[in-house]
Write a protein that holds these residues in place. Structure first.
Motif, mmCIF file in Angstrom:
data_model
loop_
_atom_site.group_PDB
_atom_site.id
_atom_site.type_symbol
_atom_site.label_atom_id
_atom_site.label_comp_id
_atom_site.label_asym_id
_atom_site.label_seq_id
_atom_site.Cartn_x
_atom_site.Cartn_y
_atom_site.Cartn_z
ATOM 1 N N ILE A 87 0.850 -1.197 0.000
ATOM 2 C CA ILE A 87 0.000 0.000 0.000
ATOM 3 C C ILE A 87 0.884 1.245 0.000
ATOM 4 O O ILE A 87 1.861 1.319 0.747
ATOM 5 C CB ILE A 87 -0.895 0.032 1.266
ATOM 6 N N VAL A 88 0.518 2.215 -0.829
ATOM 7 C CA VAL A 88 1.082 3.562 -0.679
ATOM 8 C C VAL A 88 -0.081 4.475 -0.319
ATOM 9 O O VAL A 88 -1.116 4.473 -1.003
ATOM 10 C CB VAL A 88 1.757 4.058 -1.978
ATOM 11 N N ASP A 89 0.084 5.214 0.766
ATOM 12 C CA ASP A 89 -0.998 6.092 1.217
ATOM 13 C C ASP A 89 -0.358 7.238 2.003
ATOM 14 O O ASP A 89 0.595 6.998 2.754
ATOM 15 C CB ASP A 89 -1.956 5.285 2.118
ATOM 16 N N ASP A 90 -0.872 8.449 1.836
ATOM 17 C CA ASP A 90 -0.302 9.566 2.623
ATOM 18 C C ASP A 90 -1.060 9.768 3.935
ATOM 19 O O ASP A 90 -0.758 10.691 4.688
ATOM 20 C CB ASP A 90 -0.253 10.855 1.798
ATOM 21 N N LEU A 91 -2.048 8.932 4.185
ATOM 22 C CA LEU A 91 -2.852 8.968 5.409
ATOM 23 C C LEU A 91 -3.574 10.306 5.600
ATOM 24 O O LEU A 91 -3.937 10.668 6.713
ATOM 25 C CB LEU A 91 -1.995 8.650 6.657
ATOM 26 N N SER A 92 -3.809 11.026 4.476
ATOM 27 C CA SER A 92 -4.474 12.332 4.603
ATOM 28 C C SER A 92 -5.963 12.166 4.900
ATOM 29 O O SER A 92 -6.598 13.076 5.408
ATOM 30 C CB SER A 92 -4.284 13.160 3.328
ATOM 31 N N ASN A 93 -6.514 11.013 4.556
ATOM 32 C CA ASN A 93 -7.936 10.802 4.834
ATOM 33 C C ASN A 93 -8.160 9.383 5.353
ATOM 34 O O ASN A 93 -9.124 8.718 5.002
ATOM 35 C CB ASN A 93 -8.760 11.057 3.554
ATOM 36 N N SER A 94 -7.213 8.926 6.183
ATOM 37 C CA SER A 94 -7.335 7.568 6.723
ATOM 38 C C SER A 94 -6.430 7.481 7.945
ATOM 39 O O SER A 94 -5.703 8.416 8.247
ATOM 40 C CB SER A 94 -6.918 6.533 5.680
ATOM 41 N N SER A 95 -6.491 6.336 8.601
ATOM 42 C CA SER A 95 -5.704 6.214 9.821
ATOM 43 C C SER A 95 -4.845 4.948 9.740
ATOM 44 O O SER A 95 -5.257 3.933 9.162
ATOM 45 C CB SER A 95 -6.677 6.157 11.003
ATOM 46 N N ALA A 96 -3.646 5.034 10.333
ATOM 47 C CA ALA A 96 -2.704 3.910 10.269
ATOM 48 C C ALA A 96 -3.265 2.659 10.945
ATOM 49 O O ALA A 96 -2.839 1.540 10.644
ATOM 50 C CB ALA A 96 -1.374 4.313 10.889
ATOM 51 N N ASP A 97 -4.247 2.825 11.858
ATOM 52 C CA ASP A 97 -4.847 1.662 12.545
ATOM 53 C C ASP A 97 -5.503 0.685 11.567
ATOM 54 O O ASP A 97 -5.688 -0.491 11.874
ATOM 55 C CB ASP A 97 -6.004 2.064 13.484
ATOM 56 N N ILE A 98 -5.896 1.210 10.405
ATOM 57 C CA ILE A 98 -6.614 0.374 9.438
ATOM 58 C C ILE A 98 -5.771 -0.852 9.069
ATOM 59 O O ILE A 98 -6.298 -1.925 8.795
ATOM 60 C CB ILE A 98 -6.950 1.204 8.163
ATOM 61 N N ARG A 99 -4.458 -0.667 9.118
ATOM 62 C CA ARG A 99 -3.576 -1.785 8.749
ATOM 63 C C ARG A 99 -3.729 -2.945 9.747
ATOM 64 O O ARG A 99 -3.728 -4.108 9.371
ATOM 65 C CB ARG A 99 -2.122 -1.310 8.724
ATOM 66 N N ASP A 100 -3.865 -2.591 11.016
ATOM 67 C CA ASP A 100 -4.082 -3.637 12.030
ATOM 68 C C ASP A 100 -5.446 -4.306 11.824
ATOM 69 O O ASP A 100 -5.589 -5.513 11.998
ATOM 70 C CB ASP A 100 -4.020 -3.034 13.441
ATOM 71 N N ILE A 159 -2.932 -11.152 7.640
ATOM 72 C CA ILE A 159 -1.707 -10.639 7.003
ATOM 73 C C ILE A 159 -1.689 -9.117 7.108
ATOM 74 O O ILE A 159 -2.641 -8.449 6.683
ATOM 75 C CB ILE A 159 -1.652 -11.018 5.503
ATOM 76 N N LYS A 160 -0.570 -8.600 7.644
ATOM 77 C CA LYS A 160 -0.452 -7.140 7.721
ATOM 78 C C LYS A 160 0.192 -6.652 6.422
ATOM 79 O O LYS A 160 1.332 -6.996 6.122
ATOM 80 C CB LYS A 160 0.436 -6.782 8.919
ATOM 81 N N PRO A 161 -0.540 -5.864 5.640
ATOM 82 C CA PRO A 161 0.043 -5.442 4.361
ATOM 83 C C PRO A 161 1.181 -4.453 4.578
ATOM 84 O O PRO A 161 1.188 -3.711 5.561
ATOM 85 C CB PRO A 161 -1.133 -4.760 3.645
ATOM 86 N N VAL A 162 2.144 -4.473 3.650
ATOM 87 C CA VAL A 162 3.228 -3.486 3.694
ATOM 88 C C VAL A 162 2.626 -2.117 3.394
ATOM 89 O O VAL A 162 1.794 -1.979 2.497
ATOM 90 C CB VAL A 162 4.301 -3.838 2.639
ATOM 91 N N LEU A 163 3.030 -1.109 4.173
ATOM 92 C CA LEU A 163 2.537 0.256 3.942
ATOM 93 C C LEU A 163 3.708 1.201 3.794
ATOM 94 O O LEU A 163 4.620 1.200 4.638
ATOM 95 C CB LEU A 163 1.666 0.699 5.123
ATOM 96 N N GLU A 164 3.715 1.999 2.753
ATOM 97 C CA GLU A 164 4.680 3.095 2.642
ATOM 98 C C GLU A 164 3.889 4.398 2.649
ATOM 99 O O GLU A 164 2.959 4.567 1.856
ATOM 100 C CB GLU A 164 5.516 2.963 1.364
ATOM 101 N N VAL A 165 4.266 5.285 3.575
ATOM 102 C CA VAL A 165 3.503 6.528 3.732
ATOM 103 C C VAL A 165 4.211 7.664 3.001
ATOM 104 O O VAL A 165 5.267 8.136 3.433
ATOM 105 C CB VAL A 165 3.334 6.880 5.232
ATOM 106 N N PHE A 166 3.671 8.059 1.871
ATOM 107 C CA PHE A 166 4.127 9.274 1.188
ATOM 108 C C PHE A 166 3.057 9.707 0.184
ATOM 109 O O PHE A 166 2.125 8.961 -0.119
ATOM 110 C CB PHE A 166 5.494 9.083 0.501
ATOM 111 N N ASP A 167 3.225 10.937 -0.280
ATOM 112 C CA ASP A 167 2.258 11.515 -1.200
ATOM 113 C C ASP A 167 2.732 11.269 -2.635
ATOM 114 O O ASP A 167 3.864 11.624 -2.979
ATOM 115 C CB ASP A 167 2.165 13.025 -0.907
ATOM 116 N N LEU A 168 1.874 10.696 -3.436
ATOM 117 C CA LEU A 168 2.264 10.331 -4.810
ATOM 118 C C LEU A 168 2.447 11.541 -5.716
ATOM 119 O O LEU A 168 2.891 11.390 -6.854
ATOM 120 C CB LEU A 168 1.228 9.373 -5.413
#
Ligand code: UFG
Length: 339
Positions: free
Chosen positions: A29-42, A50-59
């Motif tokens: 997943i790539v997400d800047d978390l501007s309209n979501s929360s990191a808890d969603i991964r848990d 399975i915990k998906p890989v997350l990279e936090v940045f703005d595309l």
């Protein structure tokens, strides 16, 4: 097989990540978390194990996007959700919407091209049809002038993809969503609107739980059986499943042409009052609402001709309106208990 899901922490994205993992795909997943929360991964991990890989940045950051693709050049397909989506906000901040939604798309397509990744699923919208001349609306209906900068970004995005396909190895499927509502049956993921919701279902559930005093029903003088506007509401899990099918279709080389477009709706239209009735029936609650004037920019009625998706994708929306309103309510209650 590794799939990049941009915006995978968001509402539709998170449900799609769950379905991809359930189907055996590896998800990044790539997400800047501007309209979501990191808890969603848990929450995703709780559902699928399975915990998906997350990279936090703005595309819209080209360098970071390029760097990401270099490090993940074994990606087999990209599902691109990451975008701003509030119609009203887009009218107030057009440049923000054009920059965000279009630059990120361009960066992703360039990154794919440079790394020979050719399978692209794009999150489009029935908003491209405006108020259609014929109902139900099929994929061949004319594209109407967009009502908002948001809608225009979806139209321009489809054009950008189409033009790119002509001169590169890119193949794409644009999925035109009707009105996604509801939540996962576990109530671990769902829609998390920031601030006062614009959309009907979050407003309904927030009113029922006591955060909002009253739902405003926008207009009862439409040319519809009960006077309120009609939409094709589709369960978000049904929608998510269509993305898995689209990705698999590309990987299996089953596409009939290099750019395919599919409507994702149930084929049934429901009025605002019918949605409220379903919610009241399923929950046993009485919803506090009042009829007010029409909302600017709303179309009167729209629902999908989904026969092409049904036939070509072998996909059909399975969940009915009561399952949609019921799951939205389960999610609202579960979420408020946590916060
Ligand atoms: N509505 C109300 N009260 C509210 C909110 C909505 O009566 O508080 C009504 C609207 O007037 C409309 C219906 O409920 O008749 C559905 O409204 P939504 O805002 O939930 O959805 P829209 O159909 O306006 O918009 C959605 C997506 C957009 C997308 C569009 C395409 O939010 O991203 O569908 O038609 F572009």
């Amino acid at each position: 097989m590794k799939i990049l899901v941009t915006g995978g922490m968001g509402y539709i994205g998170s449900h799609t990540v769950v379905e991809l993992q359930n189907a055996g795909f590896e998800v990044v997943i790539v997400d800047d978390l501007s309209n979501s929360s990191a808890d969603i991964r848990d929450a995703i991990a709780q559902i699928t194990g399975i915990k998906p890989v997350l990279e936090v940045f703005d595309l819209i950051d080209k360098e970071k996007t390029q760097d990401f693709f270099k490090r993940h050049n074994d990606i087999k397909g990209v599902i691109h959700f990451a975008a701003k989506k509030a119609v009203g906000e887009s009218v107030q901040k057009p440049l923000t919407y054009y920059r965000n939604n279009l630059e990120s798309l361009i960066n992703v397509l360039e990154g794919m091209n440079e790394n020979n990744i050719s399978n692209f699923v794009f999150s489009s919208s029935c908003t491209v049809y405006g108020q259609p001349d014929e109902l139900p609306v099929s994929e061949s209906a004319p594209i109407k002038k967009a009502e908002s900068p948001y809608g225009n970004t979806k139209q321009i995005s489809e054009d950008i993809i189409f033009d790119t396909i002509k001169v590169t190895d890119l193949k794409a499927i644009a999925l035109r969503y009707f009105n996604p509502i509801g939540a996962h049956e576990t109530a671990l993921i769902g829609e998390l609107p920031l601030g006062v919701p614009d959309n009907l279902l979050p407003y309904v559930t927030q009113t029922a739980i006591g955060i909002r005093e009253k739902l405003n029903v926008f207009g009862e003088d439409y040319n519809t059986p009960d006077g309120t506007a009609i939409r094709d509401y589709i369960h978000v899990v049904d929608l998510a499943k269509a993305h898995v099918i689209a990705v698999q279709r590309m990987i299996d080389n089953e596409m009939k042409k290099d750019f395919e477009v599919f409507n994702l709706g149930t084929g049934n239209g429901f009025s605002v009052l019918e949605v409220i009735k379903s919610f009241e029936k399923v929950t046993g609650l009485k919803l506090n609402y009042q009829i007010v004037g029409r909302r600017a920019g709303d179309v009167e009625q729209v629902w999908a001709d989904s026969s092409f998706s049904n036939k070509e994708l072998g996909w059909k929306a399975e969940k009915g309106l009561d399952e949609m309103t019921g799951s939205a309510w389960m999610w609202e209650q579960a979420y408020r208990q946590k916060t």
